[in-house]
Design an enzyme around this catalytic site. Structure first.
Site, mmCIF file in Angstrom:
data_model
loop_
_atom_site.group_PDB
_atom_site.id
_atom_site.type_symbol
_atom_site.label_atom_id
_atom_site.label_comp_id
_atom_site.label_asym_id
_atom_site.label_seq_id
_atom_site.Cartn_x
_atom_site.Cartn_y
_atom_site.Cartn_z
ATOM 1 N N ASN A 136 -5.337 12.361 0.676
ATOM 2 C CA ASN A 136 -4.316 11.475 1.337
ATOM 3 C C ASN A 136 -5.379 10.744 2.570
ATOM 4 O OD1 ASN A 136 -1.520 10.820 2.091
ATOM 5 N ND2 ASN A 136 -1.787 11.745 3.836
ATOM 6 N N LYS A 137 -4.774 9.938 3.043
ATOM 7 C CA LYS A 137 -5.387 9.186 4.084
ATOM 8 C C LYS A 137 -6.517 9.813 4.809
ATOM 9 C CE LYS A 137 -5.383 5.523 4.396
ATOM 10 N NZ LYS A 137 -6.204 4.568 3.757
ATOM 11 N N ALA A 181 0.997 5.221 -2.204
ATOM 12 C CA ALA A 181 0.686 5.722 -3.511
ATOM 13 C C ALA A 181 1.743 4.964 -4.504
ATOM 14 C CB ALA A 181 0.442 7.046 -3.750
ATOM 15 N N ARG A 190 0.930 -1.165 -0.044
ATOM 16 C CA ARG A 190 0.140 0.012 -0.062
ATOM 17 C C ARG A 190 0.940 1.101 -0.117
ATOM 18 N NH1 ARG A 190 2.292 1.818 3.888
ATOM 19 N NH2 ARG A 190 0.779 3.671 3.651
ATOM 20 N N ASP A 218 -1.688 10.991 -2.318
ATOM 21 C CA ASP A 218 -2.116 9.847 -2.933
ATOM 22 C C ASP A 218 -2.793 10.431 -4.404
ATOM 23 O OD1 ASP A 218 -2.929 8.801 -0.207
ATOM 24 O OD2 ASP A 218 -2.754 7.028 -1.702
ATOM 25 N N ARG A 224 -7.725 -0.208 -6.623
ATOM 26 C CA ARG A 224 -7.679 0.768 -5.789
ATOM 27 C C ARG A 224 -7.953 1.973 -6.603
ATOM 28 N NH1 ARG A 224 -4.293 1.175 -0.578
ATOM 29 N NH2 ARG A 224 -6.231 2.285 0.363
ATOM 30 N N GLN A 255 -2.240 2.482 9.962
ATOM 31 C CA GLN A 255 -0.865 2.424 9.079
ATOM 32 C C GLN A 255 0.186 3.308 10.053
ATOM 33 O OE1 GLN A 255 -3.833 2.905 8.000
ATOM 34 N NE2 GLN A 255 -3.873 2.307 5.796
#
Ligand code: MRU
Length: 348
Positions: free
Chosen positions: A260-261, A62, A60, A250, A102, A209
């Site tokens: 992003n996350k 990007a 995982r 990302d 994804r 994460q």
């Protein structure tokens, strides 16, 4: 600032069966779902296994997703005995499948497009040369990412030379790239230059994460870090002197809006409210000029079991719905600067 001499973790490797020939070979993927408790790699030459590894977040981040997908295309064609036309068709079919793994990180689509373009350019070559060319292209994607991360580290460390206490979210480190990371790259570079730094790591619900991966990486590198619950960030910004927030990306839209996350947007707003600079670190492969702004960025929604049954424990009453967007978009005006391998960009 000098380069970090430390050999960083490589989450994906291409292992040739008979080096120095690149093919045939296998991908070796570090299974990140098992960290920090178990360090286990899986070796595969099956693109479907790579698809599953991307979907399940075994690999995982990007840039790492893009590299894995490029290598999966090599794995798909390397043993096929048909003509170059057959190989080209198989490559496109496999790329279509991987593209569905994804949706948010643009690096996946960038890497697949680059492999497709290389394949088209060599459609007239004999099959053996075609395969070798594609293998070399996948390795180039990996090596270029590693070099970009080192450069981000240098630009970031220069920019952040006076900062000591940082906050980061999710994992944008070695594990998320070819090696060395994006958001963590300035920390590695500062650390190598003997600067004393401390990183507060958001645990990053729901898949942790930050707690599982970033804290693991920083500990391996000997960088002082403290894990906090995501909802402790505001309190820390008020009570501790956080000099800068540094995160990865990302997908960055043409106007600088950044996906992003999930949780990054909130963190950016908190940083703004506390006058703390908020930096995004990303290679230019994360820029998507086709997306005019953040509203055009597709946001992945993941299985609600990640919330309701996180790590196997049921924490939500049965029947109560949950909603699990994996990313959010931070508007450009909440970003102090974007640190790329080409230099530091200041969104307008
Ligand atoms: O869902 P994940 O773990 O793939 O999300 C990763 C992130 O959001 C990272 O911050 C981003 O990909 C940058 S990686 C250099």
């Amino acid at each position: 600032m000098s380069e970090n001499p430390v050999q960083p973790t490589r989450p994906i490797e291409w292992i040739p069966d008979q080096p120095p020939d690149l093919i045939p070979g296998k991908l070796r993927i570090l299974d990140q779902t098992l960290l920090p408790n178990v360090y286990r790699t899986l070796a595969t030459d099956n693109p479907e296994t790579v698809y599953e590894a991307i979907r399940m977040l075994r690999v995982r981040g990007a840039p790492a997703i893009g590299i894995a997908a490029a290598m999966a295309l090599v794995a798909a064609i390397q043993k096929e005995t048909g003509s170059t036309g057959t190989l080209l068709e198989l490559l496109h079919r496999t790329a279509d499948r991987l593209a569905g793994s994804r949706p948010t990180a643009v690096n996946l689509f960038q890497a697949l497009d680059r492999m497709r373009a290389t394949a088209r350019r060599h459609a007239g070559a004999e099959a053996r040369i075609f395969k070798q060319t594609l293998a070399a292209e996948a390795i180039a994607i990996r090596d270029e990412d590693a070099a970009m991360c080192r450069a981000i580290g240098r630009f970031g460390a220069d920019l952040l030379a006076d900062a000591k206490t940082f906050m980061t979210h999710c994992n944008a480190g070695s594990l998320a790239t070819a090696e060395f990371g994006t958001a963590l790259a300035p920390f590695y570079t500062l650390h190598a230059a003997n600067r004393s730094i401390h990183v507060y790591v958001d645990e990053t619900r729901p898949l942790l994460q930050g707690a599982r991966l970033t804290a693991w990486e920083l500990q391996q590198a000997g960088i002082a870090c403290t894990v906090i619950c995501d909802n402790a960030a505001a309190h820390l910004m008020r009570r501790k002197s956080i000099d800068a927030v540094v995160v990865g990306a990302d997908r960055i839209a043409a106007n600088g809006d950044t996906a992003n996350k999930i949780g990054t947007y909130g963190l950016a707003l908190l940083a703004k409210a506390h006058n703390i600079p908020f930096y995004v670190c990303a290679p230019t492969t994360t820029l998507d000029m086709q997306c005019a702004d953040g509203d055009a960025i597709p946001i992945e929604e993941r299985d609600i079991q990640e919330i309701t049954h996180g790590f196997g424990v049921n924490t939500v009453p049965t029947g109560v719905p949950a909603y699990n967007p994996a990313f959010d978009v931070t508007p450009a005006d909440a970003i102090t600067a974007i640190i790329t391998e080409r230099g530091v960009l200041h969104p307008m």
